[in-house]
Design a protein around this motif. Structure first.
Motif, short mmCIF file in Angstrom:
data_model
loop_
_atom_site.label_atom_id
_atom_site.label_comp_id
_atom_site.label_asym_id
_atom_site.label_seq_id
_atom_site.Cartn_x
_atom_site.Cartn_y
_atom_site.Cartn_z
N MET A 124 0.82 -1.21 0.00
CA MET A 124 0.00 0.00 0.00
C MET A 124 0.86 1.26 0.00
SD MET A 124 -3.18 -0.76 -0.25
CE MET A 124 -3.72 0.91 0.02
N ALA A 125 2.07 1.17 0.57
CA ALA A 125 2.95 2.35 0.59
C ALA A 125 3.30 2.79 -0.83
CB ALA A 125 4.21 2.04 1.38
N GLY A 139 4.83 14.02 6.86
CA GLY A 139 5.51 12.72 6.87
C GLY A 139 5.05 11.85 8.02
N ALA A 140 4.75 12.48 9.17
CA ALA A 140 4.31 11.71 10.34
C ALA A 140 2.99 11.01 10.07
CB ALA A 140 4.19 12.63 11.56
N LEU A 141 2.01 11.75 9.56
CA LEU A 141 0.69 11.16 9.32
C LEU A 141 0.73 10.14 8.19
CD1 LEU A 141 -2.31 11.02 9.93
CD2 LEU A 141 -2.68 12.95 8.38
N ALA A 142 1.47 10.44 7.12
CA ALA A 142 1.52 9.53 5.97
C ALA A 142 2.16 8.19 6.35
CB ALA A 142 2.28 10.18 4.82
N THR A 143 3.35 8.24 6.95
CA THR A 143 4.05 7.00 7.28
C THR A 143 3.40 6.29 8.47
OG1 THR A 143 5.64 8.25 8.64
CG2 THR A 143 6.24 7.78 6.34
N ALA A 147 2.07 2.45 8.37
CA ALA A 147 2.60 1.47 9.32
C ALA A 147 1.46 0.82 10.12
CB ALA A 147 3.60 2.12 10.26
N ALA A 148 0.51 1.65 10.57
CA ALA A 148 -0.62 1.12 11.33
C ALA A 148 -1.57 0.33 10.45
CB ALA A 148 -1.36 2.28 12.01
N GLY A 149 -1.82 0.82 9.26
CA GLY A 149 -2.72 0.11 8.34
C GLY A 149 -2.20 -1.27 7.99
N ASN A 395 9.24 3.47 6.86
CA ASN A 395 10.17 4.59 6.88
C ASN A 395 11.28 4.42 5.84
OD1 ASN A 395 12.91 5.81 8.31
ND2 ASN A 395 11.11 7.12 8.57
N SER A 396 11.68 3.16 5.59
CA SER A 396 12.71 2.92 4.59
C SER A 396 12.23 3.26 3.18
CB SER A 396 13.15 1.45 4.64
OG SER A 396 12.10 0.59 4.21
#
Length: 438
Positions: A124-125, A139-143, A147-149, A395-396
């Motif tokens: 999905m990323a 960046g915080a909300l997107a990543t 990660a949570a999804g 994050n990578s």
């Protein structure tokens, strides 16, 4: 040194080796083999190797694994994640935080045909991350959202972790799938609520995207129906007893392959890549199970599970306090271990203790209830510092976002995860009522 003390020492060594990033299969096999030979002798250990590995991996229950893994690989290469995200984006992307909510919806749908957390998040990323960043998402909300999804991949059927748990504890895969369905839906809505609250207080971090015409919305929704159909066929077939989980996995894999073929996204190279990745993942899991079988045989000889059960039974603590203590241990381990290692190492120790507690349910219901809670704990661990395997993976893929920023973005989802865990802990019927209807 008593057997229990020696066993506890080697158990700690195994945890240390896993924390130092030794492959979990190797760590469990080496420590378990050495411990078993220390108790029973090397001849007995060689006799164990003569029968135990084959006995573990030849189980019919495990035939569901490669089929569900193949279904996930085919879904990835067929681009089903793109169809799901586009449908959700067209419907709610024009709202504040809508793209993040659409990402969670896409992850939930894709996990229903994938079953892997990391695969769901990473796939999905590639679709959602560029879209969110292009529309001004932080960046915080997107990543954090991705990660949570991705963690929904181990809660929605077909969850690979639930299959492994079923094999270790000799429970019904189908019943565990059904038990995880309602918590998975609640987790999805909880993540949506977390995003809505986040952008309410930080509106600049999740701006609204342009409105999509209704004609485009209907078109994108029509393209997403194959995924919904496959999910309903797999879960509905298991629920109504039309076919077994293994048969459901075969039908799901065939269905995804058919969708990919009709969409002209299935060719020889795609099929070859899917089969090879399935073989690699299956081989890895089977090696881990062989290591776990050796380690569990050592634990049985050490008497750790039996001693732990006796100690808690005579402690005077209430069953609920004991259960909460076990979940806290899981939470601490989840901060430094990956999900599969945590399940394989701890379930043989805690499962006899949990099923022996007087909690007002049958032993099978307690086993299913504990399995769902263990998966939720694993889900929380995947986005918890300092390891947070899903956070590192996402994050990578977003090199312009710092790791600290990504972990900050997971805080609302961690809160939502803990609330879900509390709900399942104090209201077991949430995950058991569907099972009772089967």
């Amino acid at each position: 040194m008593t057997n229990v003390e020696y066993g506890a020492l080697l158990f700690g060594v195994c945890l240390l080796l896993v924390a130092l990033r030794m492959p979990v299969a190797v760590a469990m096999f080496l420590v378990g083999g050495f411990g078993f030979a220390s108790f029973a002798g090397w001849s007995a250990f060689l006799n164990l190797l003569n029968t135990a590995p084959f006995g573990r991996v030849s189980s019919y229950t495990l035939s569901v694994l490669p089929l569900f893994l193949l279904m996930g690989q085919l879904a990835t290469h067929a681009g089903l994640s793109r169809q799901l995200f586009d449908a959700a984006r067209a419907c709610i992307g024009h709202r504040r935080g809508g793209l993040a909510i659409a990402t969670i919806g896409g992850c939930a749908g894709f996990s229903a045909v994938c079953g892997s957390s990391i695969a769901t998040g990473a796939t999905m990323a590639s679709v959602a991350l560029p879209e969110m960043r292009r529309n001004g998402y932080s960046g915080a909300l997107a990543t954090g959202t991705l990660a949570a999804g991705g963690t929904l991949g181990i809660l929605f059927p077909p969850s690979i972790i639930l299959v492994i748990y079923a094999v270790i504890t000799e429970q019904s895969v189908g019943k565990l799938f059904i038990a995880g369905l309602v918590p998975g839906v609640i987790a999805t809505f909880g993540y949506w609520a977390a995003i809505a609250l986040y952008v309410k207080f930080n509106p600049k971090e999740g701006p609204a995207a342009p409105i999509v015409p209704w004609s485009e919305r209907l078109l994108q929704m029509s393209r997403a129906w194959p995924v919904v159909s496959i999910f309903l066929a797999v879960i509905g077939g298991i629920y109504f007893g039309v076919f077994t989980p293994t048969e459901a996995a075969a039908i799901g894999a065939a269905g995804v392959a058919l969708v990919a073929l009709v969409a002209r996204r299935l060719n020889w190279s795609t099929l070859k890549a899917s089969v090879l990745e399935t073989a690699r993942a299956t081989g890895m899991i089977f090696l881990i199970l062989i290591g776990a079988e050796t380690f569990n045989s050592f634990l049985a000889l050490s008497q750790i599970p039996a001693s732990l059960t006796d100690a808690f039974a005579n402690s005077g603590l209430s069953p609920m306090v004991i259960l909460i203590g076990i979940l806290l241990i899981y939470l601490l381990l989840g901060c430094v271990m990956d999900s599969l290692a945590m399940i394989l190492l701890t379930v043989p120790v805690f499962f006899p203790l949990v099923t022996g507690l007087e909690l007002g349910y049958t032993e099978e219901e307690i086993a299913i209830w504990f399995g769902v809670m263990a998966v939720i704990i694993v889900e929380i661990g995947l986005i918890t510092p300092p390891i947070g395997l899903n956070v590192y993976t996402i994050n990578s893929l977003a090199q312009e976002v710092s790791l600290v920023e990504s972990f900050r973005g997971t805080i609302p989802f961690l809160i939502s995860g803990f609330l879900l865990l509390a709900l399942i802990l104090f209201a077991p019927i949430v995950c058991l009522w569907l099972v009772r209807l089967v």
